[in-house]
Design a protein around this motif. Structure first.
Motif, PDB file in Angstrom:
ATOM      1  N   GLY A   1     -16.022   0.391  -1.257  1.00  0.00           N
ATOM      2  CA  GLY A   1     -14.809   0.077  -0.512  1.00  0.00           C
ATOM      3  C   GLY A   1     -13.846  -0.792  -1.287  1.00  0.00           C
ATOM      4  O   GLY A   1     -13.015  -1.484  -0.704  1.00  0.00           O
TER       5      GLY A   1
ATOM      6  N   LEU B   1     -14.530  -3.449  -2.823  1.00  0.00           N
ATOM      7  CA  LEU B   1     -14.886  -4.855  -2.607  1.00  0.00           C
ATOM      8  C   LEU B   1     -16.195  -5.144  -3.348  1.00  0.00           C
ATOM      9  O   LEU B   1     -17.276  -5.174  -2.747  1.00  0.00           O
ATOM     10  CB  LEU B   1     -15.045  -5.166  -1.112  1.00  0.00           C
TER      11      LEU B   1
ATOM     12  N   SER C   1      -7.785 -11.502  -2.265  1.00  0.00           N
ATOM     13  CA  SER C   1      -8.098 -10.915  -0.963  1.00  0.00           C
ATOM     14  C   SER C   1      -7.104 -11.418   0.084  1.00  0.00           C
ATOM     15  O   SER C   1      -6.937 -12.633   0.224  1.00  0.00           O
ATOM     16  CB  SER C   1      -9.529 -11.273  -0.550  1.00  0.00           C
ATOM     17  N   PRO C   2      -6.445 -10.483   0.798  1.00  0.00           N
ATOM     18  CA  PRO C   2      -6.429  -9.042   0.621  1.00  0.00           C
ATOM     19  C   PRO C   2      -5.994  -8.688  -0.799  1.00  0.00           C
ATOM     20  O   PRO C   2      -5.119  -9.328  -1.362  1.00  0.00           O
ATOM     21  CB  PRO C   2      -5.422  -8.550   1.659  1.00  0.00           C
TER      22      PRO C   2
ATOM     23  N   THR D   1      -5.586  -2.844  -4.060  1.00  0.00           N
ATOM     24  CA  THR D   1      -6.328  -1.947  -3.167  1.00  0.00           C
ATOM     25  C   THR D   1      -6.153  -2.227  -1.687  1.00  0.00           C
ATOM     26  O   THR D   1      -6.508  -1.393  -0.861  1.00  0.00           O
ATOM     27  CB  THR D   1      -7.839  -1.992  -3.483  1.00  0.00           C
TER      28      THR D   1
ATOM     29  N   ALA E   1      -7.911  -3.999   0.105  1.00  0.00           N
ATOM     30  CA  ALA E   1      -9.200  -4.334   0.722  1.00  0.00           C
ATOM     31  C   ALA E   1      -9.341  -5.845   0.870  1.00  0.00           C
ATOM     32  O   ALA E   1      -8.862  -6.608   0.031  1.00  0.00           O
ATOM     33  CB  ALA E   1     -10.341  -3.780  -0.130  1.00  0.00           C
TER      34      ALA E   1
ATOM     35  N   TYR F   1     -11.954  -9.227   1.913  1.00  0.00           N
ATOM     36  CA  TYR F   1     -13.308  -9.739   2.101  1.00  0.00           C
ATOM     37  C   TYR F   1     -13.454 -10.460   3.445  1.00  0.00           C
ATOM     38  O   TYR F   1     -12.524 -11.124   3.911  1.00  0.00           O
ATOM     39  CB  TYR F   1     -13.660 -10.738   0.998  1.00  0.00           C
TER      40      TYR F   1
ATOM     41  N   THR G   1      -7.771   2.664   1.391  1.00  0.00           N
ATOM     42  CA  THR G   1      -8.083   1.324   1.874  1.00  0.00           C
ATOM     43  C   THR G   1      -6.754   0.606   2.097  1.00  0.00           C
ATOM     44  O   THR G   1      -5.699   1.027   1.634  1.00  0.00           O
ATOM     45  CB  THR G   1      -8.934   0.522   0.869  1.00  0.00           C
ATOM     46  N   GLY G   2      -6.825  -0.530   2.806  1.00  0.00           N
ATOM     47  CA  GLY G   2      -5.612  -1.288   3.096  1.00  0.00           C
ATOM     48  C   GLY G   2      -4.881  -0.717   4.293  1.00  0.00           C
ATOM     49  O   GLY G   2      -5.417   0.072   5.077  1.00  0.00           O
TER      50      GLY G   2
END
Length: 393
Positions: free
Chosen positions: A154, A156, A172-173, A177, A179, A181, A323-324
């Motif tokens: 993913g 991550l 993060s974000p 990507t 994504a 955490y 993702t996102g």
């Protein structure tokens, strides 16, 4: 005299400069075509009224002898650092005003922070990754190792204890990507850093887009993080300061090694190489952290969040993996029909006149993926989505 030969080891063109160049050449060759840009992560909405008022008031202050300001504190004015401290408190995180350093943006600090670390440190970065993390360390001649971010995890990646690192980059974000955490996942990275006696450089530039419970807005939500993490944040995406330039770095007093305090080292570095963000800009930034300013800013953020949802829904309708989109202004999608990243860039530009960012520009694991951003206007985003749907079968 010799130049720094490490520059030979980085790409000649910065990724976003290459994207802009290709888009410009297409526009010049096709002046009748309207090109929609969802590539670079620049904001499009104006500054909030509360910010504009504060900027105007600060300009007026500079015109009067009694309120004129010259050199400011290297770490930033107390009124802004207290505002940032309160912002953290609202998310349940305690940081001291004297642990906050105001700057002209997170990008600068992410590169400049390397001054306080030894050149023989090994650096761990995820792949794909924001190019600044990699390029600044290549320029300094450091060894870089990579944590593979892939479709399988993913995008991550989690710690691999067989890998030894001294400096760890986490965003993060994530950019590119999207994504994000969870607090629990970041807890694993903190555990790894403490065991390896490493430092985490945590880029929280997009924390304001977090909407789901359990996802981290600050690494300091994790117990023990203040002993191993430096956090970078920016008003660029929170408040539209991409052109106004203001950000900050948080360095806890408890982050120390071999008798050195990271907080004191950074202050000494800033005192030598930086003369603080302008007073006028800091006054505008302070207005962000007022109740009125924050309410106005959330209205702007809601526009970008709706744009992200529109793009994400487009991917859902087309059956494209991504993702996102929900907790991030970025949508990281798998190029359809097995296309490569730059191949898909050319396909979208030539067939839909939509510009995005090829994933290959963010690292080897980005090949075959593509980034779209939600920072366009609502009309531009809707039109771009309709065009994408029309050309992808």
């Amino acid at each position: 005299m010799n130049f720094n030969s490490n520059f030979k080891n980085i790409a000649e063109n910065y990724l976003f400069a290459e994207v802009a160049d290709r888009a410009s050449k297409y526009t010049a060759a096709h002046p009748d075509k309207k090109v929609l840009k969802l590539g670079i992560g620049d904001v499009t909405l104006p500054l909030a009224p509360a910010v504009i008022e504060a900027l105007h008031a600060a300009v007026d202050e500079m015109a009067v002898k009694e309120s004129f300001k010259g050199y400011g504190p290297y770490e930033g004015y107390a009124f802004l650092r207290e505002g940032i401290k309160g912002y953290y408190a609202d998310m349940g995180v305690s940081v001291g005003a004297d642990e906050i350093f105001v700057s002209d943006g997170a990008k600068s600090d992410l590169g400049n922070i390397l001054d306080i670390f030894a050149k023989d440190n090994t650096v761990l970065v995820p792949d794909p990754v924001y190019p600044v993390y990699v390029d600044t360390n290549i320029m300094a001649g450091r060894k870089i190792v990579y944590a593979d971010a892939t479709e399988a995890n993913g995008f991550l990646p989690m710690p691999d204890y067989k890998v030894n690192a001294d400096v760890i980059y986490i965003c993060s974000p994530n950019n590119p990507t999207g994504a994000a955490y969870t607090v629990a996942q970041l807890g694993e990275w903190v555990k790894y850093a403490l065991e390896k006696k490493a430092v985490i450089l945590y880029d929280a530039a997009y924390e304001s887009f977090i909407t789901e419970d359990g996802l981290a807005r600050s690494i300091y939500q994790v117990e023990g993080a203040k002993a191993c993490a430096i956090e970078f944040c920016s008003l660029s995406k929170l408040a539209g300061f991409t052109g106004t330039r203001c950000g900050y770095t948080v360095i806890p007093h408890s982050l120390a090694c071999d008798g050195y305090s990271a907080n004191k080292l950074w202050f000494r570095r800033q005192a030598t190489k930086f003369n603080a963000a302008p007073y006028i800009i800091q006054r505008g930034a302070a207005a962000v952290y007022t109740p009125r300013g924050m309410a106005q800013i959330k209205q702007n953020l809601a526009v970008y969040q709706r744009n992200a949802s529109l793009i994400a829904q487009c991917m859902d309708d087309l059956g494209i993996w991504y993702t996102g989109g929900k907790n991030s202004p970025y949508i990281w999608l798998k190029c359809p029909n097995g296309m490569g990243s730059w191949e898909f860039f050319d396909f979208l530009l030539n067939n839909a006149q939509v510009v995005g960012t090829p994933g290959a520009g963010f690292g080897k694991n980005g090949e075959g993926f593509f980034r779209l951003t939600a920072f366009g206007s609502e009309d531009t985003t809707r039109e771009a989505v309709d065009r994408i749907k029309a050309v992808i079968k």
